[in-house]
Design a protein around this motif. Structure first.
Motif, PDB file in Angstrom:
ATOM      1  N   MET A   1      62.055  50.272  15.144  1.00 10.25           N
ATOM      2  CA  MET A   1      62.284  51.010  16.389  1.00 10.25           C
ATOM      3  C   MET A   1      62.145  52.517  16.172  1.00 10.25           C
ATOM      4  N   THR A   2      60.958  52.899  15.715  1.00 12.14           N
ATOM      5  CA  THR A   2      60.632  54.308  15.551  1.00 12.14           C
ATOM      6  C   THR A   2      59.124  54.459  15.649  1.00 12.14           C
ATOM      7  N   GLY A   3      58.661  55.700  15.682  1.00  9.81           N
ATOM      8  CA  GLY A   3      57.227  55.933  15.780  1.00  9.81           C
ATOM      9  C   GLY A   3      56.925  57.406  15.931  1.00  9.81           C
TER      10      GLY A   3
ATOM     11  N   GLY B   1      62.711  59.769  13.613  1.00 12.70           N
ATOM     12  CA  GLY B   1      63.078  59.981  12.226  1.00 12.70           C
ATOM     13  C   GLY B   1      63.864  61.229  11.952  1.00 12.70           C
ATOM     14  N   SER B   2      64.287  61.944  13.009  1.00 16.71           N
ATOM     15  CA  SER B   2      65.029  63.185  12.853  1.00 16.71           C
ATOM     16  C   SER B   2      64.275  64.110  11.901  1.00 16.71           C
TER      17      SER B   2
ATOM     18  N   GLY C   1      67.385  51.610  15.749  1.00 18.33           N
ATOM     19  CA  GLY C   1      66.739  50.723  14.783  1.00 18.33           C
ATOM     20  C   GLY C   1      67.224  50.957  13.373  1.00 18.33           C
ATOM     21  N   ASP C   2      66.289  50.948  12.427  1.00 18.11           N
ATOM     22  CA  ASP C   2      66.598  51.094  11.009  1.00 18.11           C
ATOM     23  C   ASP C   2      66.532  52.571  10.622  1.00 18.11           C
ATOM     24  N   PRO C   3      67.666  53.204  10.332  1.00 17.90           N
ATOM     25  CA  PRO C   3      67.646  54.631  10.024  1.00 17.90           C
ATOM     26  C   PRO C   3      66.973  54.962   8.704  1.00 17.90           C
TER      27      PRO C   3
END
Length: 295
Positions: free
Chosen positions: A22-24, A70-71, A114-116
């Motif tokens: 859950m990132t992009g 992703g900060s 999602g997955d940090p």
């Protein structure tokens, strides 16, 4: 009919998406010549090459803008875009004979979705760049909007997907396009006041889990009007005005809401009319993001 950011001639958009983590990330590529500026509001921005965008700086063009999850870790995506642009022969021509690609970037905090430990990096940034096209922008839970969430002001039990949206409007012969990654503490509203997330138009007291409320909404606006950075600074304000109407509360100390705007043409336009087009395109992109997450 293309009613997204890529309706502006020469503008290209590419996504890289990881639906498991859950990132992009999303890359917006501009034709040249261009002029780019931006403004961040709120207490938690994350950016790269942002100071260069202010009036008075020696370089006014940018080859691309990166929006990413992703900060702060996600800022590495810009490295891949810079690398790919250099390989393609694009960038600021230096006296040393080297072209240096100018790629401002801004991040959202999407770890709650999602997955940090899975964050976009240089490889993913380059993949998004290579996926760019002038086709209508894919919206919803894609690219930098994959892990975007909203409506956390009332408590994390109210958290909903925010997503990525895009829209385009015209002002006479000029086209204005906007792309928004909607990742806000606040609730989201259509420009007519309709609540899209169930929140009250007047936000009540916050119910925040303070270790999980870093957020940030990101916007890229482009137009084929020919503008100076001073003129564009007025348009940035109108884009932020749209955020204030559509996100409540906005620009909090938990958000780093950032607007970029690019002039990529030479058409003439009346500045106040253009400002209203920027407002409308930004608001429509925010609404499109929320609606796109619902299929």
């Amino acid at each position: 009919m293309n009613e997204t950011l890529t309706a502006v001639p020469g503008v290209e958009v590419g996504h890289w998406t990881n639906t498991e983590a859950m990132t992009g990330c999303t890359v917006v590529v501009f034709p040249e010549p261009n002029c780019v500026t931006g403004e961040a509001r709120g207490g938690a921005p994350g950016s790269r090459e942002f100071a260069l965008l202010q009036p008075g700086m020696s370089v006014e063009q940018a080859q691309a803008i990166v929006l990413t999850g992703g900060s702060a870790f996600g800022l590495a995506t810009a490295d891949g875009v810079v690398r790919a642009l250099e390989a393609d022969g694009r960038g600021y021509q230096t006296a040393a004979g080297i072209r240096v690609p100018i790629v401002p970037a801004a991040v959202i905090f999407d770890f709650a979705a999602g997955d940090p430990l899975s964050r976009p990096g240089a490889e993913q940034g380059e993949a998004a760049y290579r996926a760019r096209s002038t086709e209508p922008v894919a919206t919803g839970l894609v690219g930098a909007g994959t892990g975007a969430t909203v409506a956390k002001w009332r408590g994390l039990e109210h958290m909903q997907p925010g997503g990525l949206g895009s829209a385009a409007v015209t002002a006479g012969d000029v086209t204005v396009g906007a792309l928004a990654v909607v990742n806000a503490v606040g609730d989201v509203f259509a420009v007519d006041g309709e609540s899209l997330t169930g929140g009250d138009p007047v936000p009540g007291p916050p119910n925040l889990v303070r270790t999980a409320i870093s957020n940030t909404t990101l916007v890229v606006v482009a137009t084929d009007a020919g503008l100076s950075r001073i003129d564009m600074s007025r348009l940035v304000i109108r884009s932020h005005d749209a955020l204030s109407v559509c996100i409540r509360p906005v620009h909090t100390r938990y958000d780093g809401d950032t607007v970029f705007i690019a002039s990529v043409g030479d058409l003439s336009a009346e500045l106040d009319a253009l400002g209203e087009a920027v407002f409308a395109a930004t608001a429509a992109a925010i609404e499109n993001a929320l609606l796109s997450t619902r299929g």
